[in-house]
Scaffold this active site. Structure first.
Site, short mmCIF file in Angstrom:
data_model
loop_
_atom_site.label_atom_id
_atom_site.label_comp_id
_atom_site.label_asym_id
_atom_site.label_seq_id
_atom_site.Cartn_x
_atom_site.Cartn_y
_atom_site.Cartn_z
N ASP A 30 0.85 -1.20 0.00
CA ASP A 30 0.00 0.00 0.00
C ASP A 30 0.88 1.24 0.00
O ASP A 30 1.88 1.32 0.73
CB ASP A 30 -0.92 -0.01 1.23
CG ASP A 30 -2.05 1.00 1.11
OD1 ASP A 30 -3.21 0.57 1.02
OD2 ASP A 30 -1.78 2.23 1.10
N ILE A 31 0.52 2.21 -0.84
CA ILE A 31 1.35 3.41 -1.00
C ILE A 31 1.29 4.33 0.22
O ILE A 31 2.20 5.13 0.45
CB ILE A 31 0.91 4.17 -2.29
CG1 ILE A 31 2.04 5.01 -2.85
CG2 ILE A 31 -0.35 4.97 -2.06
CD1 ILE A 31 1.78 5.53 -4.26
N GLN A 93 -14.81 2.11 0.65
CA GLN A 93 -13.94 1.79 -0.48
C GLN A 93 -13.68 3.04 -1.32
O GLN A 93 -14.61 3.71 -1.76
CB GLN A 93 -14.61 0.72 -1.37
CG GLN A 93 -13.74 0.24 -2.51
CD GLN A 93 -14.50 -0.72 -3.44
OE1 GLN A 93 -15.58 -0.38 -3.91
NE2 GLN A 93 -13.95 -1.89 -3.67
N HIS A 99 -9.99 -5.23 -3.36
CA HIS A 99 -8.64 -5.38 -2.81
C HIS A 99 -8.74 -5.79 -1.35
O HIS A 99 -9.56 -5.26 -0.60
CB HIS A 99 -7.80 -4.11 -2.96
CG HIS A 99 -8.49 -2.86 -2.52
ND1 HIS A 99 -9.46 -2.24 -3.25
CD2 HIS A 99 -8.33 -2.11 -1.40
CE1 HIS A 99 -9.87 -1.15 -2.63
NE2 HIS A 99 -9.20 -1.06 -1.49
P1 AMP Z 1 -9.80 1.55 0.04
O1 AMP Z 1 -10.17 2.72 0.89
O2 AMP Z 1 -10.17 0.24 0.69
O3 AMP Z 1 -10.33 1.67 -1.36
O4 AMP Z 1 -8.24 1.52 -0.01
C1 AMP Z 1 -7.49 1.95 -1.09
C2 AMP Z 1 -6.05 1.79 -0.70
O5 AMP Z 1 -5.27 1.90 -1.87
C3 AMP Z 1 -5.55 2.84 0.29
O6 AMP Z 1 -5.02 2.20 1.45
C4 AMP Z 1 -4.47 3.58 -0.51
O7 AMP Z 1 -3.40 3.97 0.31
C5 AMP Z 1 -4.07 2.55 -1.53
N1 AMP Z 1 -3.52 3.08 -2.76
C6 AMP Z 1 -4.02 4.08 -3.52
N2 AMP Z 1 -3.26 4.27 -4.61
C7 AMP Z 1 -2.26 3.35 -4.54
C8 AMP Z 1 -1.14 3.04 -5.37
N3 AMP Z 1 -0.89 3.70 -6.51
N4 AMP Z 1 -0.31 2.04 -4.99
C9 AMP Z 1 -0.54 1.37 -3.85
N5 AMP Z 1 -1.59 1.61 -3.03
C10 AMP Z 1 -2.44 2.59 -3.36
#
Ligand code: AMP
Length: 142
Positions: A30-31, A93, A99
Site C-alpha cells: 500500500d502506497i 472503499q 482489494h
Molecule cells: P480503500 O479505501 O479500501 O479503497 O483503499 C485503497 C487503498 O489503496 C488505500 O489504502 C491507498 O493507500 C491505496 N492506494 C491508492 N493508490 C495506490 C497506489 N498507486 N499504490 C498502492 N496503493 C495505493
C-alpha cells in the site's frame, strides 16, 4: 476497466511495489501504509465487489492473501494481521476494484478490532436474528 487505478497496476501501466504475481492476482505494498508491511491483494480481473468475482479469482485471492501473510511473518516477524475488504463505497472503499488489505497488528497499536468501527449497536431481538438467518439460508440455498 479503462480508468481503474488497480487495473492499471495489474497490467503494469502504473508501477507498484509488487510482492507476488500469478495468473489471477497481484499483491503489492500500500502506497500509504497504515502500518509497516501494509499490503494489498487484488484480482487482475476488474470487479468492484467481492460478490462480483468468479470462483477462480476468489480462490486465488485468498490463496495469495495467505502467501503474503506468511511472508510478512517470515520477513517482519508479524504474528497477527487485520485482513479486511472495504466492499463498496458505503463501506469506505475509495478504489473501486476489489482489494484485500493486510495490515500487520500488535497489541501496542491500540487500533482495536474491526468492531471498533461502530460506536453503537442496534438492539435486535434474538428471534429477529434467527428469522433473518432463516431468510438468508433460503437465499443462499436458492
Ligand atoms: P480503500 O479505501 O479500501 O479503497 O483503499 C485503497 C487503498 O489503496 C488505500 O489504502 C491507498 O493507500 C491505496 N492506494 C491508492 N493508490 C495506490 C497506489 N498507486 N499504490 C498502492 N496503493 C495505493
Amino acid at each position: 476497466m479503462g480508468d481503474c487505478l488497480f487495473c492499471a497496476i495489474a497490467t503494469g501501466d502504473i508501477p507498484s511495489a509488487s510482492v507476488h504475481e500469478d495468473q489471477h492476482t497481484l499483491a503489492f505494498m500500500d502506497i500509504q501504509p497504515l502500518r509497516e508491511g501494509h499490503a494489498l491483494v487484488i484480482p487482475k480481473a476488474h470487479a468492484q465487489r467481492i460478490e462480483d468475482l468468479g470462483p477462480a479469482d476468489l480462490q486465488a485471492l485468498m490463496t495469495t492473501t495467505q502467501h503474503v501473510i506468511k511472508a510478512l511473518k517470515a520477513t517482519l516477524g508479524v504474528e497477527d494481521t487485520t485482513v479486511a475488504i472495504n466492499n463498496g463505497p458505503a463501506a469506505g472503499q475509495e478504489v473501486p476494484h476489489v482489494h484485500i488489505h493486510i495490515v500487520p497488528r500488535t497489541t501496542a497499536d491500540a487500533a482495536g478490532p474491526i468492531h471498533a468501527l461502530f460506536t453503537s449497536r442496534p438492539d435486535i431481538a434474538s428471534e429477529d436474528i434467527q428469522a433473518l438467518a432463516t431468510r438468508l439460508r433460503a437465499e443462499v440455498m436458492a
